[in-house]
Write a protein that holds these residues in place. Structure first.
Motif, PDB file in Angstrom:
ATOM      1  N   HIS A  31      -2.654  15.178   3.093  1.00 17.94           N
ATOM      2  CA  HIS A  31      -1.908  15.223   1.840  1.00 17.94           C
ATOM      3  C   HIS A  31      -1.866  13.837   1.208  1.00 17.94           C
ATOM      4  CE1 HIS A  31      -0.627  18.760   4.056  1.00 17.94           C
ATOM      5  NE2 HIS A  31      -0.509  19.322   2.874  1.00 17.94           N
ATOM      6  N   THR A  32      -2.587  13.683   0.133  1.00 18.34           N
ATOM      7  CA  THR A  32      -2.713  12.373  -0.507  1.00 18.34           C
ATOM      8  C   THR A  32      -1.743  12.195  -1.667  1.00 18.34           C
ATOM      9  OG1 THR A  32      -4.459  13.226  -1.925  1.00 18.34           O
ATOM     10  CG2 THR A  32      -5.141  12.169   0.146  1.00 18.34           C
ATOM     11  N   LEU A  68      -1.144   1.809  10.096  1.00 20.11           N
ATOM     12  CA  LEU A  68      -1.877   3.049   9.846  1.00 20.11           C
ATOM     13  C   LEU A  68      -1.397   3.767   8.599  1.00 20.11           C
ATOM     14  CD1 LEU A  68      -1.988   4.376  13.501  1.00 20.11           C
ATOM     15  CD2 LEU A  68      -3.883   3.419  12.182  1.00 20.11           C
ATOM     16  N   VAL A  69      -0.171   3.478   8.196  1.00 22.60           N
ATOM     17  CA  VAL A  69       0.448   4.128   7.042  1.00 22.60           C
ATOM     18  C   VAL A  69       1.048   3.047   6.166  1.00 22.60           C
ATOM     19  CG1 VAL A  69       2.375   5.635   6.358  1.00 22.60           C
ATOM     20  CG2 VAL A  69       0.893   6.293   8.253  1.00 22.60           C
ATOM     21  N   ARG A  70       0.976   3.268   4.870  1.00 22.83           N
ATOM     22  CA  ARG A  70       1.556   2.333   3.904  1.00 22.83           C
ATOM     23  C   ARG A  70       2.808   2.976   3.313  1.00 22.83           C
ATOM     24  NH1 ARG A  70      -2.500   1.395  -0.403  1.00 22.83           N
ATOM     25  NH2 ARG A  70      -3.509   0.373   1.292  1.00 22.83           N
ATOM     26  N   LYS A  84      -3.311   5.050   5.390  1.00 24.21           N
ATOM     27  CA  LYS A  84      -4.277   4.047   4.968  1.00 24.21           C
ATOM     28  C   LYS A  84      -5.673   4.534   5.300  1.00 24.21           C
ATOM     29  CE  LYS A  84      -1.796  -0.273   4.991  1.00 24.21           C
ATOM     30  NZ  LYS A  84      -1.762  -1.622   5.542  1.00 24.21           N
ATOM     31  N   GLY A  85      -6.447   4.707   4.299  1.00 27.80           N
ATOM     32  CA  GLY A  85      -7.849   5.064   4.466  1.00 27.80           C
ATOM     33  C   GLY A  85      -8.619   4.035   3.666  1.00 27.80           C
ATOM     34  N   MET A  86      -9.108   4.460   2.558  1.00 32.95           N
ATOM     35  CA  MET A  86      -9.780   3.539   1.654  1.00 32.95           C
ATOM     36  C   MET A  86      -8.726   2.650   0.995  1.00 32.95           C
ATOM     37  SD  MET A  86     -13.244   4.839   0.905  1.00 32.95           S
ATOM     38  CE  MET A  86     -13.373   4.266  -0.736  1.00 32.95           C
ATOM     39  N   GLN A  87      -9.053   1.391   0.808  1.00 35.88           N
ATOM     40  CA  GLN A  87      -8.119   0.487   0.141  1.00 35.88           C
ATOM     41  C   GLN A  87      -7.931   0.913  -1.304  1.00 35.88           C
ATOM     42  OE1 GLN A  87      -9.954  -3.395   0.848  1.00 35.88           O
ATOM     43  NE2 GLN A  87      -8.105  -3.938   1.959  1.00 35.88           N
TER      44      GLN A  87
END
Length: 138
Positions: A31-32, A68-70, A84-87
């Motif tokens: 979920h983005t 791992l999470v922002r 956090k995946g792609m910046q």
């Protein structure tokens, strides 16, 4: 990211892969939309009602500390979370509070000595204004 990759990611960052922590991380990977902690708790609890609100919030804190999470702070509203995946940078709507991903570009780091004894981890931008939907209604 599949189950094994999430487990490796957690363990590679010094976190045990508990069922509750896995559920939080898996939810954020799917979920983005930058959910709040309460939204994450509700979604995870629907799948596994054994997870408490405190456990979900503590897992979010641990995932943020592990990098791992922002956590995206939204003034006057509940913080939102983002795996956090792609910046990327963020745009936050002043009216509706929607958080949108913005394309990443490198932010120049402050000149040497301007931060005193602080140690810089990363630089990111948060843009604030009106999202396209709220701007149309202005």
């Amino acid at each position: 990211m599949d189950a094994a990759a999430i487990k490796r990611s957690l363990e590679g960052n010094g976190l045990r892969c508990t069922p509750q922590r896995y559920a939080v991380m898996a939810f954020l990977m799917k979920h983005t939309g930058h959910p709040t902690a309460a939204e994450i708790f509700e979604a995870v609890n629907r799948v596994d009602p054994r997870s408490s609100r405190a456990t979900t919030y503590n897992n979010l804190r641990d995932l943020v500390h592990a990098g791992l999470v922002r956590e995206v702070a939204v003034e006057g509203r509940a913080a939102r979370f983002d795996a956090k995946g792609m910046q990327h940078h963020h745009f936050i709507c002043d009216r509706c509070g929607k958080v949108e991903d913005m394309e990443w570009y490198n932010v120049p780091k402050p000149a040497a000595g301007t931060l005193g004894k602080r140690v810089l981890r990363e630089c990111e931008l948060i843009f604030r204004g009106l999202c396209a939907k709220c701007a149309r209604g202005s």
